[in-house]
Design an enzyme around this catalytic site. Structure first.
Site, PDB file in Angstrom:
ATOM      1  N   CYS A   1     -15.912  53.424  46.843  1.00  0.00           N
ATOM      2  CA  CYS A   1     -16.903  52.388  46.543  1.00  0.00           C
ATOM      3  C   CYS A   1     -16.350  51.436  45.509  1.00  0.00           C
ATOM      4  O   CYS A   1     -15.369  51.713  44.829  1.00  0.00           O
ATOM      5  CB  CYS A   1     -18.174  53.025  45.980  1.00  0.00           C
ATOM      6  SG  CYS A   1     -18.838  54.307  47.043  1.00  0.00           S
ATOM      7  N   ASN A 103     -18.984  54.938  41.468  1.00  0.00           N
ATOM      8  CA  ASN A 103     -17.842  55.128  42.361  1.00  0.00           C
ATOM      9  C   ASN A 103     -17.206  56.463  42.021  1.00  0.00           C
ATOM     10  O   ASN A 103     -16.880  56.709  40.866  1.00  0.00           O
ATOM     11  CB  ASN A 103     -16.831  53.982  42.181  1.00  0.00           C
ATOM     12  CG  ASN A 103     -15.504  54.242  42.895  1.00  0.00           C
ATOM     13  OD1 ASN A 103     -14.455  53.843  42.410  1.00  0.00           O
ATOM     14  ND2 ASN A 103     -15.525  54.893  44.029  1.00  0.00           N
ATOM     15  N   GLY A 104     -17.042  57.285  43.042  1.00  0.00           N
ATOM     16  CA  GLY A 104     -16.440  58.596  42.809  1.00  0.00           C
ATOM     17  C   GLY A 104     -17.238  59.637  43.542  1.00  0.00           C
ATOM     18  O   GLY A 104     -18.046  59.320  44.412  1.00  0.00           O
TER      19      GLY A 104
END
Ligand code: 5GP
Ligand code: SF4
Ligand code: MG
Length: 465
Positions: A1, A103-104
Protein backbone atom coordinates in the site's frame (compact mmCIF):
# COMPACT_ATOMS: atom_id res chain seq x y z
CA UNK A 1 0.00 0.00 0.00
CA UNK A 2 0.93 3.64 -0.27
CA UNK A 3 0.29 6.31 2.36
CA UNK A 4 0.41 10.10 2.32
CA UNK A 5 -0.07 12.69 5.05
CA UNK A 6 -0.31 16.44 4.55
CA UNK A 7 -0.11 18.96 7.39
CA UNK A 8 -0.88 22.65 7.18
CA UNK A 9 -1.15 23.26 3.46
CA UNK A 10 -3.71 24.77 1.18
CA UNK A 11 -5.75 22.21 -0.78
CA UNK A 12 -4.47 19.37 1.33
CA UNK A 13 -6.81 16.91 -0.40
CA UNK A 14 -5.45 17.78 -3.85
CA UNK A 15 -1.89 17.37 -2.63
CA UNK A 16 -2.80 14.05 -1.04
CA UNK A 17 -4.43 12.89 -4.28
CA UNK A 18 -1.31 13.83 -6.25
CA UNK A 19 0.86 11.98 -3.76
CA UNK A 20 -1.37 8.92 -4.02
CA UNK A 21 -1.17 9.10 -7.78
CA UNK A 22 2.63 8.96 -7.60
CA UNK A 23 2.27 5.95 -5.28
CA UNK A 24 -0.25 4.19 -7.50
CA UNK A 25 2.20 1.32 -8.08
CA UNK A 26 1.92 0.47 -4.35
CA UNK A 27 -1.76 -0.41 -4.62
CA UNK A 28 -4.43 -0.26 -7.25
CA UNK A 29 -7.35 -1.86 -5.60
CA UNK A 30 -8.79 1.17 -3.85
CA UNK A 31 -7.94 4.67 -2.71
CA UNK A 32 -9.13 6.98 0.04
CA UNK A 33 -8.55 10.44 1.46
CA UNK A 34 -9.63 11.87 4.81
CA UNK A 35 -9.26 15.59 5.40
CA UNK A 36 -9.49 17.72 8.50
CA UNK A 37 -11.32 21.00 8.03
CA UNK A 38 -11.86 23.83 10.44
CA UNK A 39 -13.28 23.18 13.91
CA UNK A 40 -12.26 19.54 13.82
CA UNK A 41 -14.55 18.48 11.06
CA UNK A 42 -13.41 15.42 9.11
CA UNK A 43 -14.32 14.65 5.52
CA UNK A 44 -13.74 11.41 3.73
CA UNK A 45 -13.97 9.90 0.29
CA UNK A 46 -13.00 6.37 -0.67
CA UNK A 47 -13.52 4.20 -3.67
CA UNK A 48 -12.39 1.07 -5.38
CA UNK A 49 -9.99 1.38 -8.28
CA UNK A 50 -7.35 3.91 -9.19
CA UNK A 51 -6.68 7.30 -7.68
CA UNK A 52 -7.61 9.09 -10.91
CA UNK A 53 -10.93 7.27 -11.08
CA UNK A 54 -11.86 8.38 -7.57
CA UNK A 55 -10.32 11.81 -7.18
CA UNK A 56 -10.45 13.25 -10.68
CA UNK A 57 -13.76 14.96 -10.11
CA UNK A 58 -13.92 18.60 -9.00
CA UNK A 59 -17.06 17.96 -6.96
CA UNK A 60 -15.40 15.16 -5.01
CA UNK A 61 -12.39 17.35 -4.31
CA UNK A 62 -14.56 20.29 -3.25
CA UNK A 63 -16.16 18.02 -0.65
CA UNK A 64 -12.73 17.44 0.92
CA UNK A 65 -11.86 20.83 2.43
CA UNK A 66 -9.10 21.43 4.92
CA UNK A 67 -5.40 22.07 5.41
CA UNK A 68 -4.59 18.56 6.62
CA UNK A 69 -5.19 15.16 5.06
CA UNK A 70 -4.13 11.56 5.08
CA UNK A 71 -4.53 9.19 2.17
CA UNK A 72 -4.09 5.55 1.29
CA UNK A 73 -3.74 3.33 -1.78
CA UNK A 74 -4.89 -0.17 -1.09
CA UNK A 75 -3.10 -3.31 -2.17
CA UNK A 76 -4.88 -6.13 -0.40
CA UNK A 77 -2.68 -8.29 1.78
CA UNK A 78 -5.34 -9.03 4.38
CA UNK A 79 -9.11 -8.83 4.25
CA UNK A 80 -11.36 -8.97 1.20
CA UNK A 81 -11.69 -6.16 -1.26
CA UNK A 82 -14.95 -4.77 0.19
CA UNK A 83 -15.31 -1.00 0.51
CA UNK A 84 -15.37 -1.24 4.30
CA UNK A 85 -11.75 -2.37 4.12
CA UNK A 86 -10.67 0.71 2.19
CA UNK A 87 -8.47 3.06 4.19
CA UNK A 88 -7.98 5.54 5.77
CA UNK A 89 -9.97 4.05 8.62
CA UNK A 90 -11.84 6.67 10.60
CA UNK A 91 -13.46 6.61 14.03
CA UNK A 92 -14.87 9.03 16.58
CA UNK A 93 -13.39 8.85 20.05
CA UNK A 94 -13.97 10.69 23.29
CA UNK A 95 -11.22 13.08 22.15
CA UNK A 96 -12.66 13.60 18.66
CA UNK A 97 -12.06 12.01 15.29
CA UNK A 98 -9.04 9.98 14.30
CA UNK A 99 -8.06 8.66 10.88
CA UNK A 100 -5.45 5.98 10.28
CA UNK A 101 -3.71 4.81 7.10
CA UNK A 102 -1.44 1.77 7.32
CA UNK A 103 1.07 0.21 4.97
CA UNK A 104 2.39 -3.13 6.10
CA UNK A 105 1.03 -6.20 7.72
CA UNK A 106 0.68 -7.13 11.38
CA UNK A 107 1.70 -10.61 12.42
CA UNK A 108 -0.28 -10.72 15.69
CA UNK A 109 -3.49 -9.11 14.40
CA UNK A 110 -5.49 -12.27 14.91
CA UNK A 111 -4.49 -12.60 18.55
CA UNK A 112 -5.08 -8.92 19.23
CA UNK A 113 -8.41 -8.98 17.48
CA UNK A 114 -9.57 -11.98 19.46
CA UNK A 115 -8.70 -10.24 22.71
CA UNK A 116 -10.34 -7.00 21.59
CA UNK A 117 -13.53 -8.73 20.50
CA UNK A 118 -13.70 -10.43 23.90
CA UNK A 119 -13.54 -7.00 25.46
CA UNK A 120 -16.47 -5.85 23.37
CA UNK A 121 -14.82 -4.11 20.43
CA UNK A 122 -16.95 -4.25 17.31
CA UNK A 123 -14.83 -4.64 14.21
CA UNK A 124 -16.14 -2.96 11.08
CA UNK A 125 -13.64 -4.35 8.61
CA UNK A 126 -11.59 -7.48 8.06
CA UNK A 127 -8.23 -5.69 7.72
CA UNK A 128 -5.50 -6.17 10.27
CA UNK A 129 -5.14 -2.37 10.35
CA UNK A 130 -8.34 -1.93 12.34
CA UNK A 131 -6.65 -3.20 15.49
CA UNK A 132 -4.81 0.14 15.68
CA UNK A 133 -8.13 1.94 15.94
CA UNK A 134 -9.46 -0.26 18.76
CA UNK A 135 -6.21 -0.32 20.68
CA UNK A 136 -6.22 3.48 20.63
CA UNK A 137 -9.89 3.58 21.62
CA UNK A 138 -9.50 1.41 24.71
CA UNK A 139 -6.13 2.75 25.82
CA UNK A 140 -6.14 4.27 29.31
CA UNK A 141 -3.68 7.03 28.42
CA UNK A 142 -5.07 10.50 28.19
CA UNK A 143 -3.50 11.97 25.05
CA UNK A 144 -3.92 10.72 21.50
CA UNK A 145 -0.15 10.45 21.15
CA UNK A 146 0.24 8.33 24.28
CA UNK A 147 -2.61 6.13 23.19
CA UNK A 148 -1.05 5.66 19.77
CA UNK A 149 2.27 4.71 21.33
CA UNK A 150 0.43 2.36 23.68
CA UNK A 151 -1.09 0.72 20.59
CA UNK A 152 2.23 0.54 18.76
CA UNK A 153 3.74 -1.30 21.71
CA UNK A 154 1.14 -4.03 21.40
CA UNK A 155 1.20 -4.65 17.68
CA UNK A 156 3.87 -6.81 16.09
CA UNK A 157 4.65 -6.66 12.43
CA UNK A 158 5.42 -4.20 9.72
CA UNK A 159 3.84 -0.79 9.66
CA UNK A 160 4.34 2.60 8.22
CA UNK A 161 1.45 4.65 9.53
CA UNK A 162 0.04 8.09 9.09
CA UNK A 163 -2.68 9.21 11.45
CA UNK A 164 -4.62 12.43 11.66
CA UNK A 165 -6.54 13.90 14.55
CA UNK A 166 -7.65 17.39 15.42
CA UNK A 167 -4.33 18.48 16.79
CA UNK A 168 -1.74 16.73 14.68
CA UNK A 169 -0.51 14.61 11.83
CA UNK A 170 1.47 11.69 13.24
CA UNK A 171 3.66 9.32 11.25
CA UNK A 172 5.19 6.12 12.63
CA UNK A 173 7.39 3.29 11.45
CA UNK A 174 7.73 -0.11 13.06
CA UNK A 175 10.89 -0.71 15.12
CA UNK A 176 12.60 -2.60 12.29
CA UNK A 177 11.51 -0.13 9.61
CA UNK A 178 10.31 -2.84 7.24
CA UNK A 179 8.17 -0.53 5.11
CA UNK A 180 9.34 2.90 3.96
CA UNK A 181 8.13 6.34 5.11
CA UNK A 182 9.68 9.70 4.31
CA UNK A 183 9.31 13.24 5.51
CA UNK A 184 9.11 16.28 3.26
CA UNK A 185 8.42 19.96 3.65
CA UNK A 186 6.31 22.34 1.63
CA UNK A 187 6.90 26.07 1.26
CA UNK A 188 10.55 26.52 2.18
CA UNK A 189 12.86 25.82 5.10
CA UNK A 190 11.03 28.02 7.63
CA UNK A 191 7.55 26.70 6.99
CA UNK A 192 5.50 24.45 9.22
CA UNK A 193 3.90 22.56 6.31
CA UNK A 194 4.75 18.88 6.17
CA UNK A 195 4.31 15.88 3.96
CA UNK A 196 4.76 12.28 5.01
CA UNK A 197 4.69 9.64 2.31
CA UNK A 198 5.70 6.09 1.53
CA UNK A 199 8.26 7.17 -1.05
CA UNK A 200 10.09 10.26 -2.21
CA UNK A 201 8.33 10.16 -5.60
CA UNK A 202 5.23 11.39 -3.74
CA UNK A 203 7.19 14.38 -2.43
CA UNK A 204 8.47 15.20 -5.90
CA UNK A 205 5.02 15.34 -7.42
CA UNK A 206 3.72 17.88 -4.89
CA UNK A 207 6.89 19.96 -5.00
CA UNK A 208 7.84 19.14 -1.42
CA UNK A 209 11.45 19.18 -0.40
CA UNK A 210 12.78 15.87 0.90
CA UNK A 211 13.80 16.30 4.54
CA UNK A 212 14.71 12.77 5.60
CA UNK A 213 13.53 9.21 6.00
CA UNK A 214 11.41 8.71 9.07
CA UNK A 215 13.53 6.27 11.03
CA UNK A 216 12.67 2.76 12.10
CA UNK A 217 10.81 2.94 15.40
CA UNK A 218 10.33 6.68 15.11
CA UNK A 219 7.08 8.55 15.75
CA UNK A 220 6.98 12.00 14.11
CA UNK A 221 4.40 14.57 15.14
CA UNK A 222 3.51 17.62 13.08
CA UNK A 223 1.30 20.08 14.94
CA UNK A 224 0.85 23.82 15.31
CA UNK A 225 4.04 24.06 17.36
CA UNK A 226 6.14 22.47 14.65
CA UNK A 227 7.66 19.07 14.16
CA UNK A 228 8.93 16.74 16.85
CA UNK A 229 9.99 13.19 17.13
CA UNK A 230 9.70 10.43 19.71
CA UNK A 231 11.41 7.04 19.84
CA UNK A 232 9.32 4.79 22.03
CA UNK A 233 11.35 1.69 21.20
CA UNK A 234 15.00 1.10 21.99
CA UNK A 235 17.28 1.25 19.01
CA UNK A 236 17.42 -2.00 17.03
CA UNK A 237 19.26 -2.86 13.83
CA UNK A 238 16.84 -2.04 11.03
CA UNK A 239 15.43 -4.53 8.55
CA UNK A 240 14.12 -2.57 5.61
CA UNK A 241 12.39 -4.69 2.95
CA UNK A 242 15.02 -5.52 0.35
CA UNK A 243 12.26 -6.36 -2.12
CA UNK A 244 11.30 -2.67 -2.22
CA UNK A 245 14.63 -2.09 -3.93
CA UNK A 246 14.17 -5.05 -6.26
CA UNK A 247 10.61 -4.48 -7.34
CA UNK A 248 8.09 -2.67 -5.22
CA UNK A 249 9.29 0.92 -4.94
CA UNK A 250 9.26 3.30 -7.88
CA UNK A 251 12.64 3.60 -9.59
CA UNK A 252 12.81 7.39 -9.13
CA UNK A 253 12.45 7.06 -5.35
CA UNK A 254 15.41 7.34 -3.00
CA UNK A 255 15.32 5.16 0.11
CA UNK A 256 17.81 5.44 2.95
CA UNK A 257 19.90 7.66 0.71
CA UNK A 258 20.05 5.04 -2.03
CA UNK A 259 18.46 5.47 -5.43
CA UNK A 260 16.15 2.60 -6.28
CA UNK A 261 16.98 2.98 -9.97
CA UNK A 262 20.74 2.84 -9.46
CA UNK A 263 20.36 -0.13 -7.16
CA UNK A 264 18.42 -2.01 -9.82
CA UNK A 265 21.08 -1.22 -12.42
CA UNK A 266 23.77 -2.46 -10.06
CA UNK A 267 21.82 -5.65 -9.44
CA UNK A 268 21.83 -6.15 -13.23
CA UNK A 269 25.59 -5.59 -13.34
CA UNK A 270 26.17 -8.11 -10.55
CA UNK A 271 23.92 -10.57 -12.34
CA UNK A 272 25.93 -10.21 -15.55
CA UNK A 273 29.16 -10.82 -13.64
CA UNK A 274 27.74 -13.82 -11.82
CA UNK A 275 25.95 -15.57 -14.64
CA UNK A 276 26.99 -14.17 -18.00
CA UNK A 277 26.13 -16.15 -21.10
CA UNK A 278 26.96 -15.48 -24.77
CA UNK A 279 24.02 -13.77 -26.48
CA UNK A 280 23.09 -11.18 -29.10
CA UNK A 281 20.65 -9.04 -27.19
CA UNK A 282 19.51 -8.23 -23.64
CA UNK A 283 15.76 -7.72 -23.36
CA UNK A 284 13.95 -6.52 -20.24
CA UNK A 285 10.58 -7.81 -19.17
CA UNK A 286 8.96 -4.40 -18.89
CA UNK A 287 8.59 -2.40 -16.79
CA UNK A 288 9.96 -4.02 -13.69
CA UNK A 289 12.95 -5.62 -15.42
CA UNK A 290 14.17 -2.53 -17.27
CA UNK A 291 16.82 -0.99 -14.97
CA UNK A 292 18.35 -4.40 -14.15
CA UNK A 293 18.48 -5.27 -17.84
CA UNK A 294 20.25 -1.97 -18.57
CA UNK A 295 22.85 -2.77 -15.95
CA UNK A 296 23.20 -6.30 -17.27
CA UNK A 297 23.67 -5.15 -20.86
CA UNK A 298 26.25 -2.52 -19.95
CA UNK A 299 28.27 -4.92 -17.85
CA UNK A 300 28.04 -7.74 -20.41
CA UNK A 301 28.70 -5.48 -23.39
CA UNK A 302 25.65 -6.84 -25.19
CA UNK A 303 23.13 -4.52 -26.87
CA UNK A 304 20.03 -3.63 -24.87
CA UNK A 305 16.80 -3.67 -26.86
CA UNK A 306 13.12 -3.37 -26.09
CA UNK A 307 12.27 -6.79 -27.42
CA UNK A 308 9.06 -6.94 -25.45
CA UNK A 309 6.54 -4.15 -25.58
CA UNK A 310 4.25 -3.52 -22.69
CA UNK A 311 0.70 -2.37 -23.06
CA UNK A 312 0.25 0.27 -20.38
CA UNK A 313 -3.50 0.11 -20.21
CA UNK A 314 -3.64 -2.96 -17.99
CA UNK A 315 -2.73 -2.93 -14.31
CA UNK A 316 0.11 -4.85 -12.76
CA UNK A 317 -0.55 -8.52 -13.48
CA UNK A 318 0.32 -9.70 -10.05
CA UNK A 319 -2.16 -7.57 -8.20
CA UNK A 320 -5.28 -8.69 -10.06
CA UNK A 321 -7.37 -10.72 -7.64
CA UNK A 322 -7.91 -14.17 -9.12
CA UNK A 323 -5.47 -16.67 -10.60
CA UNK A 324 -7.51 -16.80 -13.76
CA UNK A 325 -7.33 -13.07 -14.38
CA UNK A 326 -3.67 -13.05 -13.50
CA UNK A 327 -3.17 -15.67 -16.18
CA UNK A 328 -5.07 -13.67 -18.72
CA UNK A 329 -3.31 -10.49 -17.64
CA UNK A 330 0.09 -11.58 -18.82
CA UNK A 331 -1.10 -12.02 -22.38
CA UNK A 332 -2.89 -8.71 -22.32
CA UNK A 333 0.18 -6.98 -21.06
CA UNK A 334 3.21 -8.03 -23.12
CA UNK A 335 3.94 -8.64 -26.77
CA UNK A 336 7.13 -9.57 -28.57
CA UNK A 337 8.87 -7.02 -30.74
CA UNK A 338 9.80 -9.53 -33.45
CA UNK A 339 12.30 -7.28 -35.26
CA UNK A 340 14.54 -7.28 -32.19
CA UNK A 341 14.24 -10.98 -31.47
CA UNK A 342 14.09 -13.05 -34.65
CA UNK A 343 17.20 -15.13 -35.25
CA UNK A 344 18.90 -13.90 -32.06
CA UNK A 345 20.12 -15.38 -28.82
CA UNK A 346 18.12 -13.49 -26.23
CA UNK A 347 18.85 -12.80 -22.55
CA UNK A 348 15.60 -11.92 -20.80
CA UNK A 349 15.87 -9.99 -17.53
CA UNK A 350 13.04 -9.75 -15.01
CA UNK A 351 12.95 -8.64 -11.41
CA UNK A 352 11.57 -11.79 -9.79
CA UNK A 353 9.87 -15.10 -10.29
CA UNK A 354 6.96 -15.81 -8.00
CA UNK A 355 4.63 -18.41 -9.47
CA UNK A 356 6.55 -18.51 -12.71
CA UNK A 357 3.55 -17.79 -14.89
CA UNK A 358 4.95 -14.51 -16.25
CA UNK A 359 8.31 -16.01 -17.14
CA UNK A 360 6.76 -19.07 -18.76
CA UNK A 361 4.56 -16.98 -21.04
CA UNK A 362 7.27 -14.50 -21.91
CA UNK A 363 9.77 -17.23 -22.79
CA UNK A 364 7.19 -18.90 -25.00
CA UNK A 365 6.35 -15.59 -26.65
CA UNK A 366 10.00 -14.81 -27.34
CA UNK A 367 10.54 -18.25 -28.86
CA UNK A 368 7.50 -17.82 -31.06
CA UNK A 369 9.00 -14.54 -32.24
CA UNK A 370 11.99 -16.46 -33.56
CA UNK A 371 14.63 -16.35 -30.80
CA UNK A 372 17.28 -19.04 -31.30
CA UNK A 373 18.09 -19.23 -27.58
CA UNK A 374 16.36 -17.81 -24.52
CA UNK A 375 18.28 -17.25 -21.30
CA UNK A 376 16.39 -15.96 -18.29
CA UNK A 377 18.17 -13.83 -15.70
CA UNK A 378 16.41 -12.75 -12.51
CA UNK A 379 17.32 -9.67 -10.48
CA UNK A 380 16.30 -11.33 -7.21
CA UNK A 381 17.28 -14.54 -5.48
CA UNK A 382 14.73 -17.35 -5.72
CA UNK A 383 11.53 -16.43 -3.85
CA UNK A 384 11.27 -19.44 -1.56
CA UNK A 385 9.13 -18.05 1.27
CA UNK A 386 5.95 -16.00 1.54
CA UNK A 387 5.98 -12.45 2.85
CA UNK A 388 4.01 -11.74 6.03
CA UNK A 389 5.03 -8.10 6.22
CA UNK A 390 2.91 -6.44 3.58
CA UNK A 391 3.81 -7.78 0.14
CA UNK A 392 1.20 -10.06 -1.31
CA UNK A 393 3.14 -13.18 -2.17
CA UNK A 394 1.09 -16.35 -2.53
CA UNK A 395 1.24 -19.35 -0.20
CA UNK A 396 4.41 -21.34 -0.14
CA UNK A 397 3.03 -24.17 -2.27
CA UNK A 398 2.44 -21.74 -5.14
CA UNK A 399 5.97 -20.32 -5.10
CA UNK A 400 7.89 -21.90 -7.94
CA UNK A 401 11.22 -21.67 -6.12
CA UNK A 402 9.86 -23.22 -2.94
CA UNK A 403 9.18 -26.47 -4.71
CA UNK A 404 11.72 -26.71 -7.51
CA UNK A 405 15.46 -26.45 -7.96
CA UNK A 406 16.89 -24.10 -10.60
CA UNK A 407 17.03 -26.79 -13.26
CA UNK A 408 13.41 -27.74 -12.70
CA UNK A 409 12.42 -24.10 -12.77
CA UNK A 410 14.27 -23.57 -16.05
CA UNK A 411 12.40 -26.51 -17.50
CA UNK A 412 9.08 -25.19 -16.19
CA UNK A 413 9.53 -21.77 -17.77
CA UNK A 414 11.01 -23.31 -20.91
CA UNK A 415 14.30 -21.37 -20.91
CA UNK A 416 17.64 -22.67 -22.20
CA UNK A 417 19.19 -21.41 -19.00
CA UNK A 418 18.00 -19.69 -15.85
CA UNK A 419 19.98 -17.84 -13.20
CA UNK A 420 19.10 -15.70 -10.19
CA UNK A 421 21.31 -13.14 -8.50
CA UNK A 422 22.97 -14.57 -5.40
CA UNK A 423 22.09 -13.20 -1.99
CA UNK A 424 25.61 -11.84 -1.58
CA UNK A 425 25.43 -10.31 -5.04
CA UNK A 426 22.22 -8.57 -4.07
CA UNK A 427 23.84 -7.15 -0.95
CA UNK A 428 26.87 -6.08 -2.99
CA UNK A 429 24.54 -4.17 -5.31
CA UNK A 430 23.33 -2.33 -2.20
CA UNK A 431 26.88 -1.37 -1.29
CA UNK A 432 27.66 -4.10 1.26
CA UNK A 433 30.35 -6.72 1.10
CA UNK A 434 27.79 -9.47 1.13
CA UNK A 435 25.04 -10.65 3.46
CA UNK A 436 26.10 -10.42 7.08
CA UNK A 437 24.24 -13.33 8.65
CA UNK A 438 24.14 -11.87 12.12
CA UNK A 439 22.99 -8.45 11.04
CA UNK A 440 21.82 -8.35 7.42
CA UNK A 441 20.43 -4.81 7.69
CA UNK A 442 17.45 -5.72 5.50
CA UNK A 443 14.50 -8.03 5.62
CA UNK A 444 15.08 -10.71 3.02
CA UNK A 445 12.79 -13.38 4.47
CA UNK A 446 11.13 -14.21 1.17
CA UNK A 447 14.56 -15.29 -0.09
CA UNK A 448 16.01 -16.76 3.11
CA UNK A 449 13.16 -17.68 5.45
CA UNK A 450 14.84 -15.49 8.07
CA UNK A 451 11.74 -13.80 9.48
CA UNK A 452 13.04 -11.03 11.72
CA UNK A 453 9.63 -10.43 13.30
CA UNK A 454 8.32 -13.68 14.82
CA UNK A 455 5.12 -14.79 13.10
CA UNK A 456 2.93 -14.81 16.19
CA UNK A 457 -0.43 -15.70 14.64
CA UNK A 458 1.13 -18.33 12.45
CA UNK A 459 2.94 -20.03 15.32
CA UNK A 460 -0.31 -20.28 17.21
CA UNK A 461 -2.30 -21.69 14.29
CA UNK A 462 -0.36 -22.48 11.13
CA UNK A 463 -3.48 -22.83 8.97
CA UNK A 464 -4.21 -19.17 9.51
CA UNK A 465 -1.51 -18.19 7.06
P1 5GP B 1 5.00 -14.70 -11.52
O1 5GP B 1 4.38 -14.65 -12.86
O2 5GP B 1 6.30 -15.45 -11.49
O3 5GP B 1 4.05 -15.19 -10.50
O4 5GP B 1 5.31 -13.21 -11.08
C1 5GP B 1 6.51 -12.57 -11.42
C2 5GP B 1 6.21 -11.24 -11.99
O5 5GP B 1 5.30 -10.57 -11.13
C3 5GP B 1 7.46 -10.36 -12.10
O6 5GP B 1 7.51 -9.85 -13.43
C4 5GP B 1 7.19 -9.22 -11.13
O7 5GP B 1 7.58 -8.00 -11.73
C5 5GP B 1 5.71 -9.25 -10.90
N1 5GP B 1 5.19 -8.87 -9.57
C6 5GP B 1 4.18 -7.99 -9.43
N2 5GP B 1 3.83 -7.83 -8.16
C7 5GP B 1 4.61 -8.60 -7.44
C8 5GP B 1 4.70 -8.84 -6.05
O8 5GP B 1 4.02 -8.28 -5.22
N3 5GP B 1 5.63 -9.71 -5.69
C9 5GP B 1 6.43 -10.31 -6.60
N4 5GP B 1 7.37 -11.13 -6.14
N5 5GP B 1 6.38 -10.09 -7.90
C10 5GP B 1 5.47 -9.27 -8.34
FE1 SF4 C 1 10.13 -7.57 1.77
FE2 SF4 C 1 10.44 -10.15 1.32
FE3 SF4 C 1 10.73 -9.16 3.79
FE4 SF4 C 1 8.34 -9.27 2.66
S1 SF4 C 1 9.62 -11.02 3.23
S2 SF4 C 1 9.19 -7.56 3.80
S3 SF4 C 1 8.83 -8.85 0.51
S4 SF4 C 1 12.00 -8.74 1.97
MG1 MG D 1 7.23 -7.62 -13.85
Amino acid sequence: CGVVGIWNAQDAAALAALGLHALQHRGQEAAGIVTLAERGQFHSHKGRGLVGDNFGDAKVMAALPGRAAIAHNRYATTGESALRNVQPLYADFEFGGLAVAHNGNLVNAFQLKRALVRRGCLFQSTTDSEVFVHLIAISLYSTVLDRLIDALKQVQGAYSLVTLHEGALIGARDPLGVRPLVLGRLGGPESNSWVMASETCALDIVGAEFVRDIEPGEVVIADEKGLRSIRPFGKQPSRFCIFEYIYFARPDSVIEGTSVYNTRKRIGEELARESGVPADVVVPVPDSGVPAAMGYATEAGIPFELGIIRNHYVGRTFIEPTDQIRHLGVKLKHSANRTMIEGRRVILVDDSIVRGTTSKKIVEMVRQAGATEVHMRIAAPPTTHPCFYGIDTPDRDKLLAANNNIEEMARFIGADSLAFISLDGLYRALGHEGRDKRSPGYCDACFTGDYAIPLADLQEAPERA
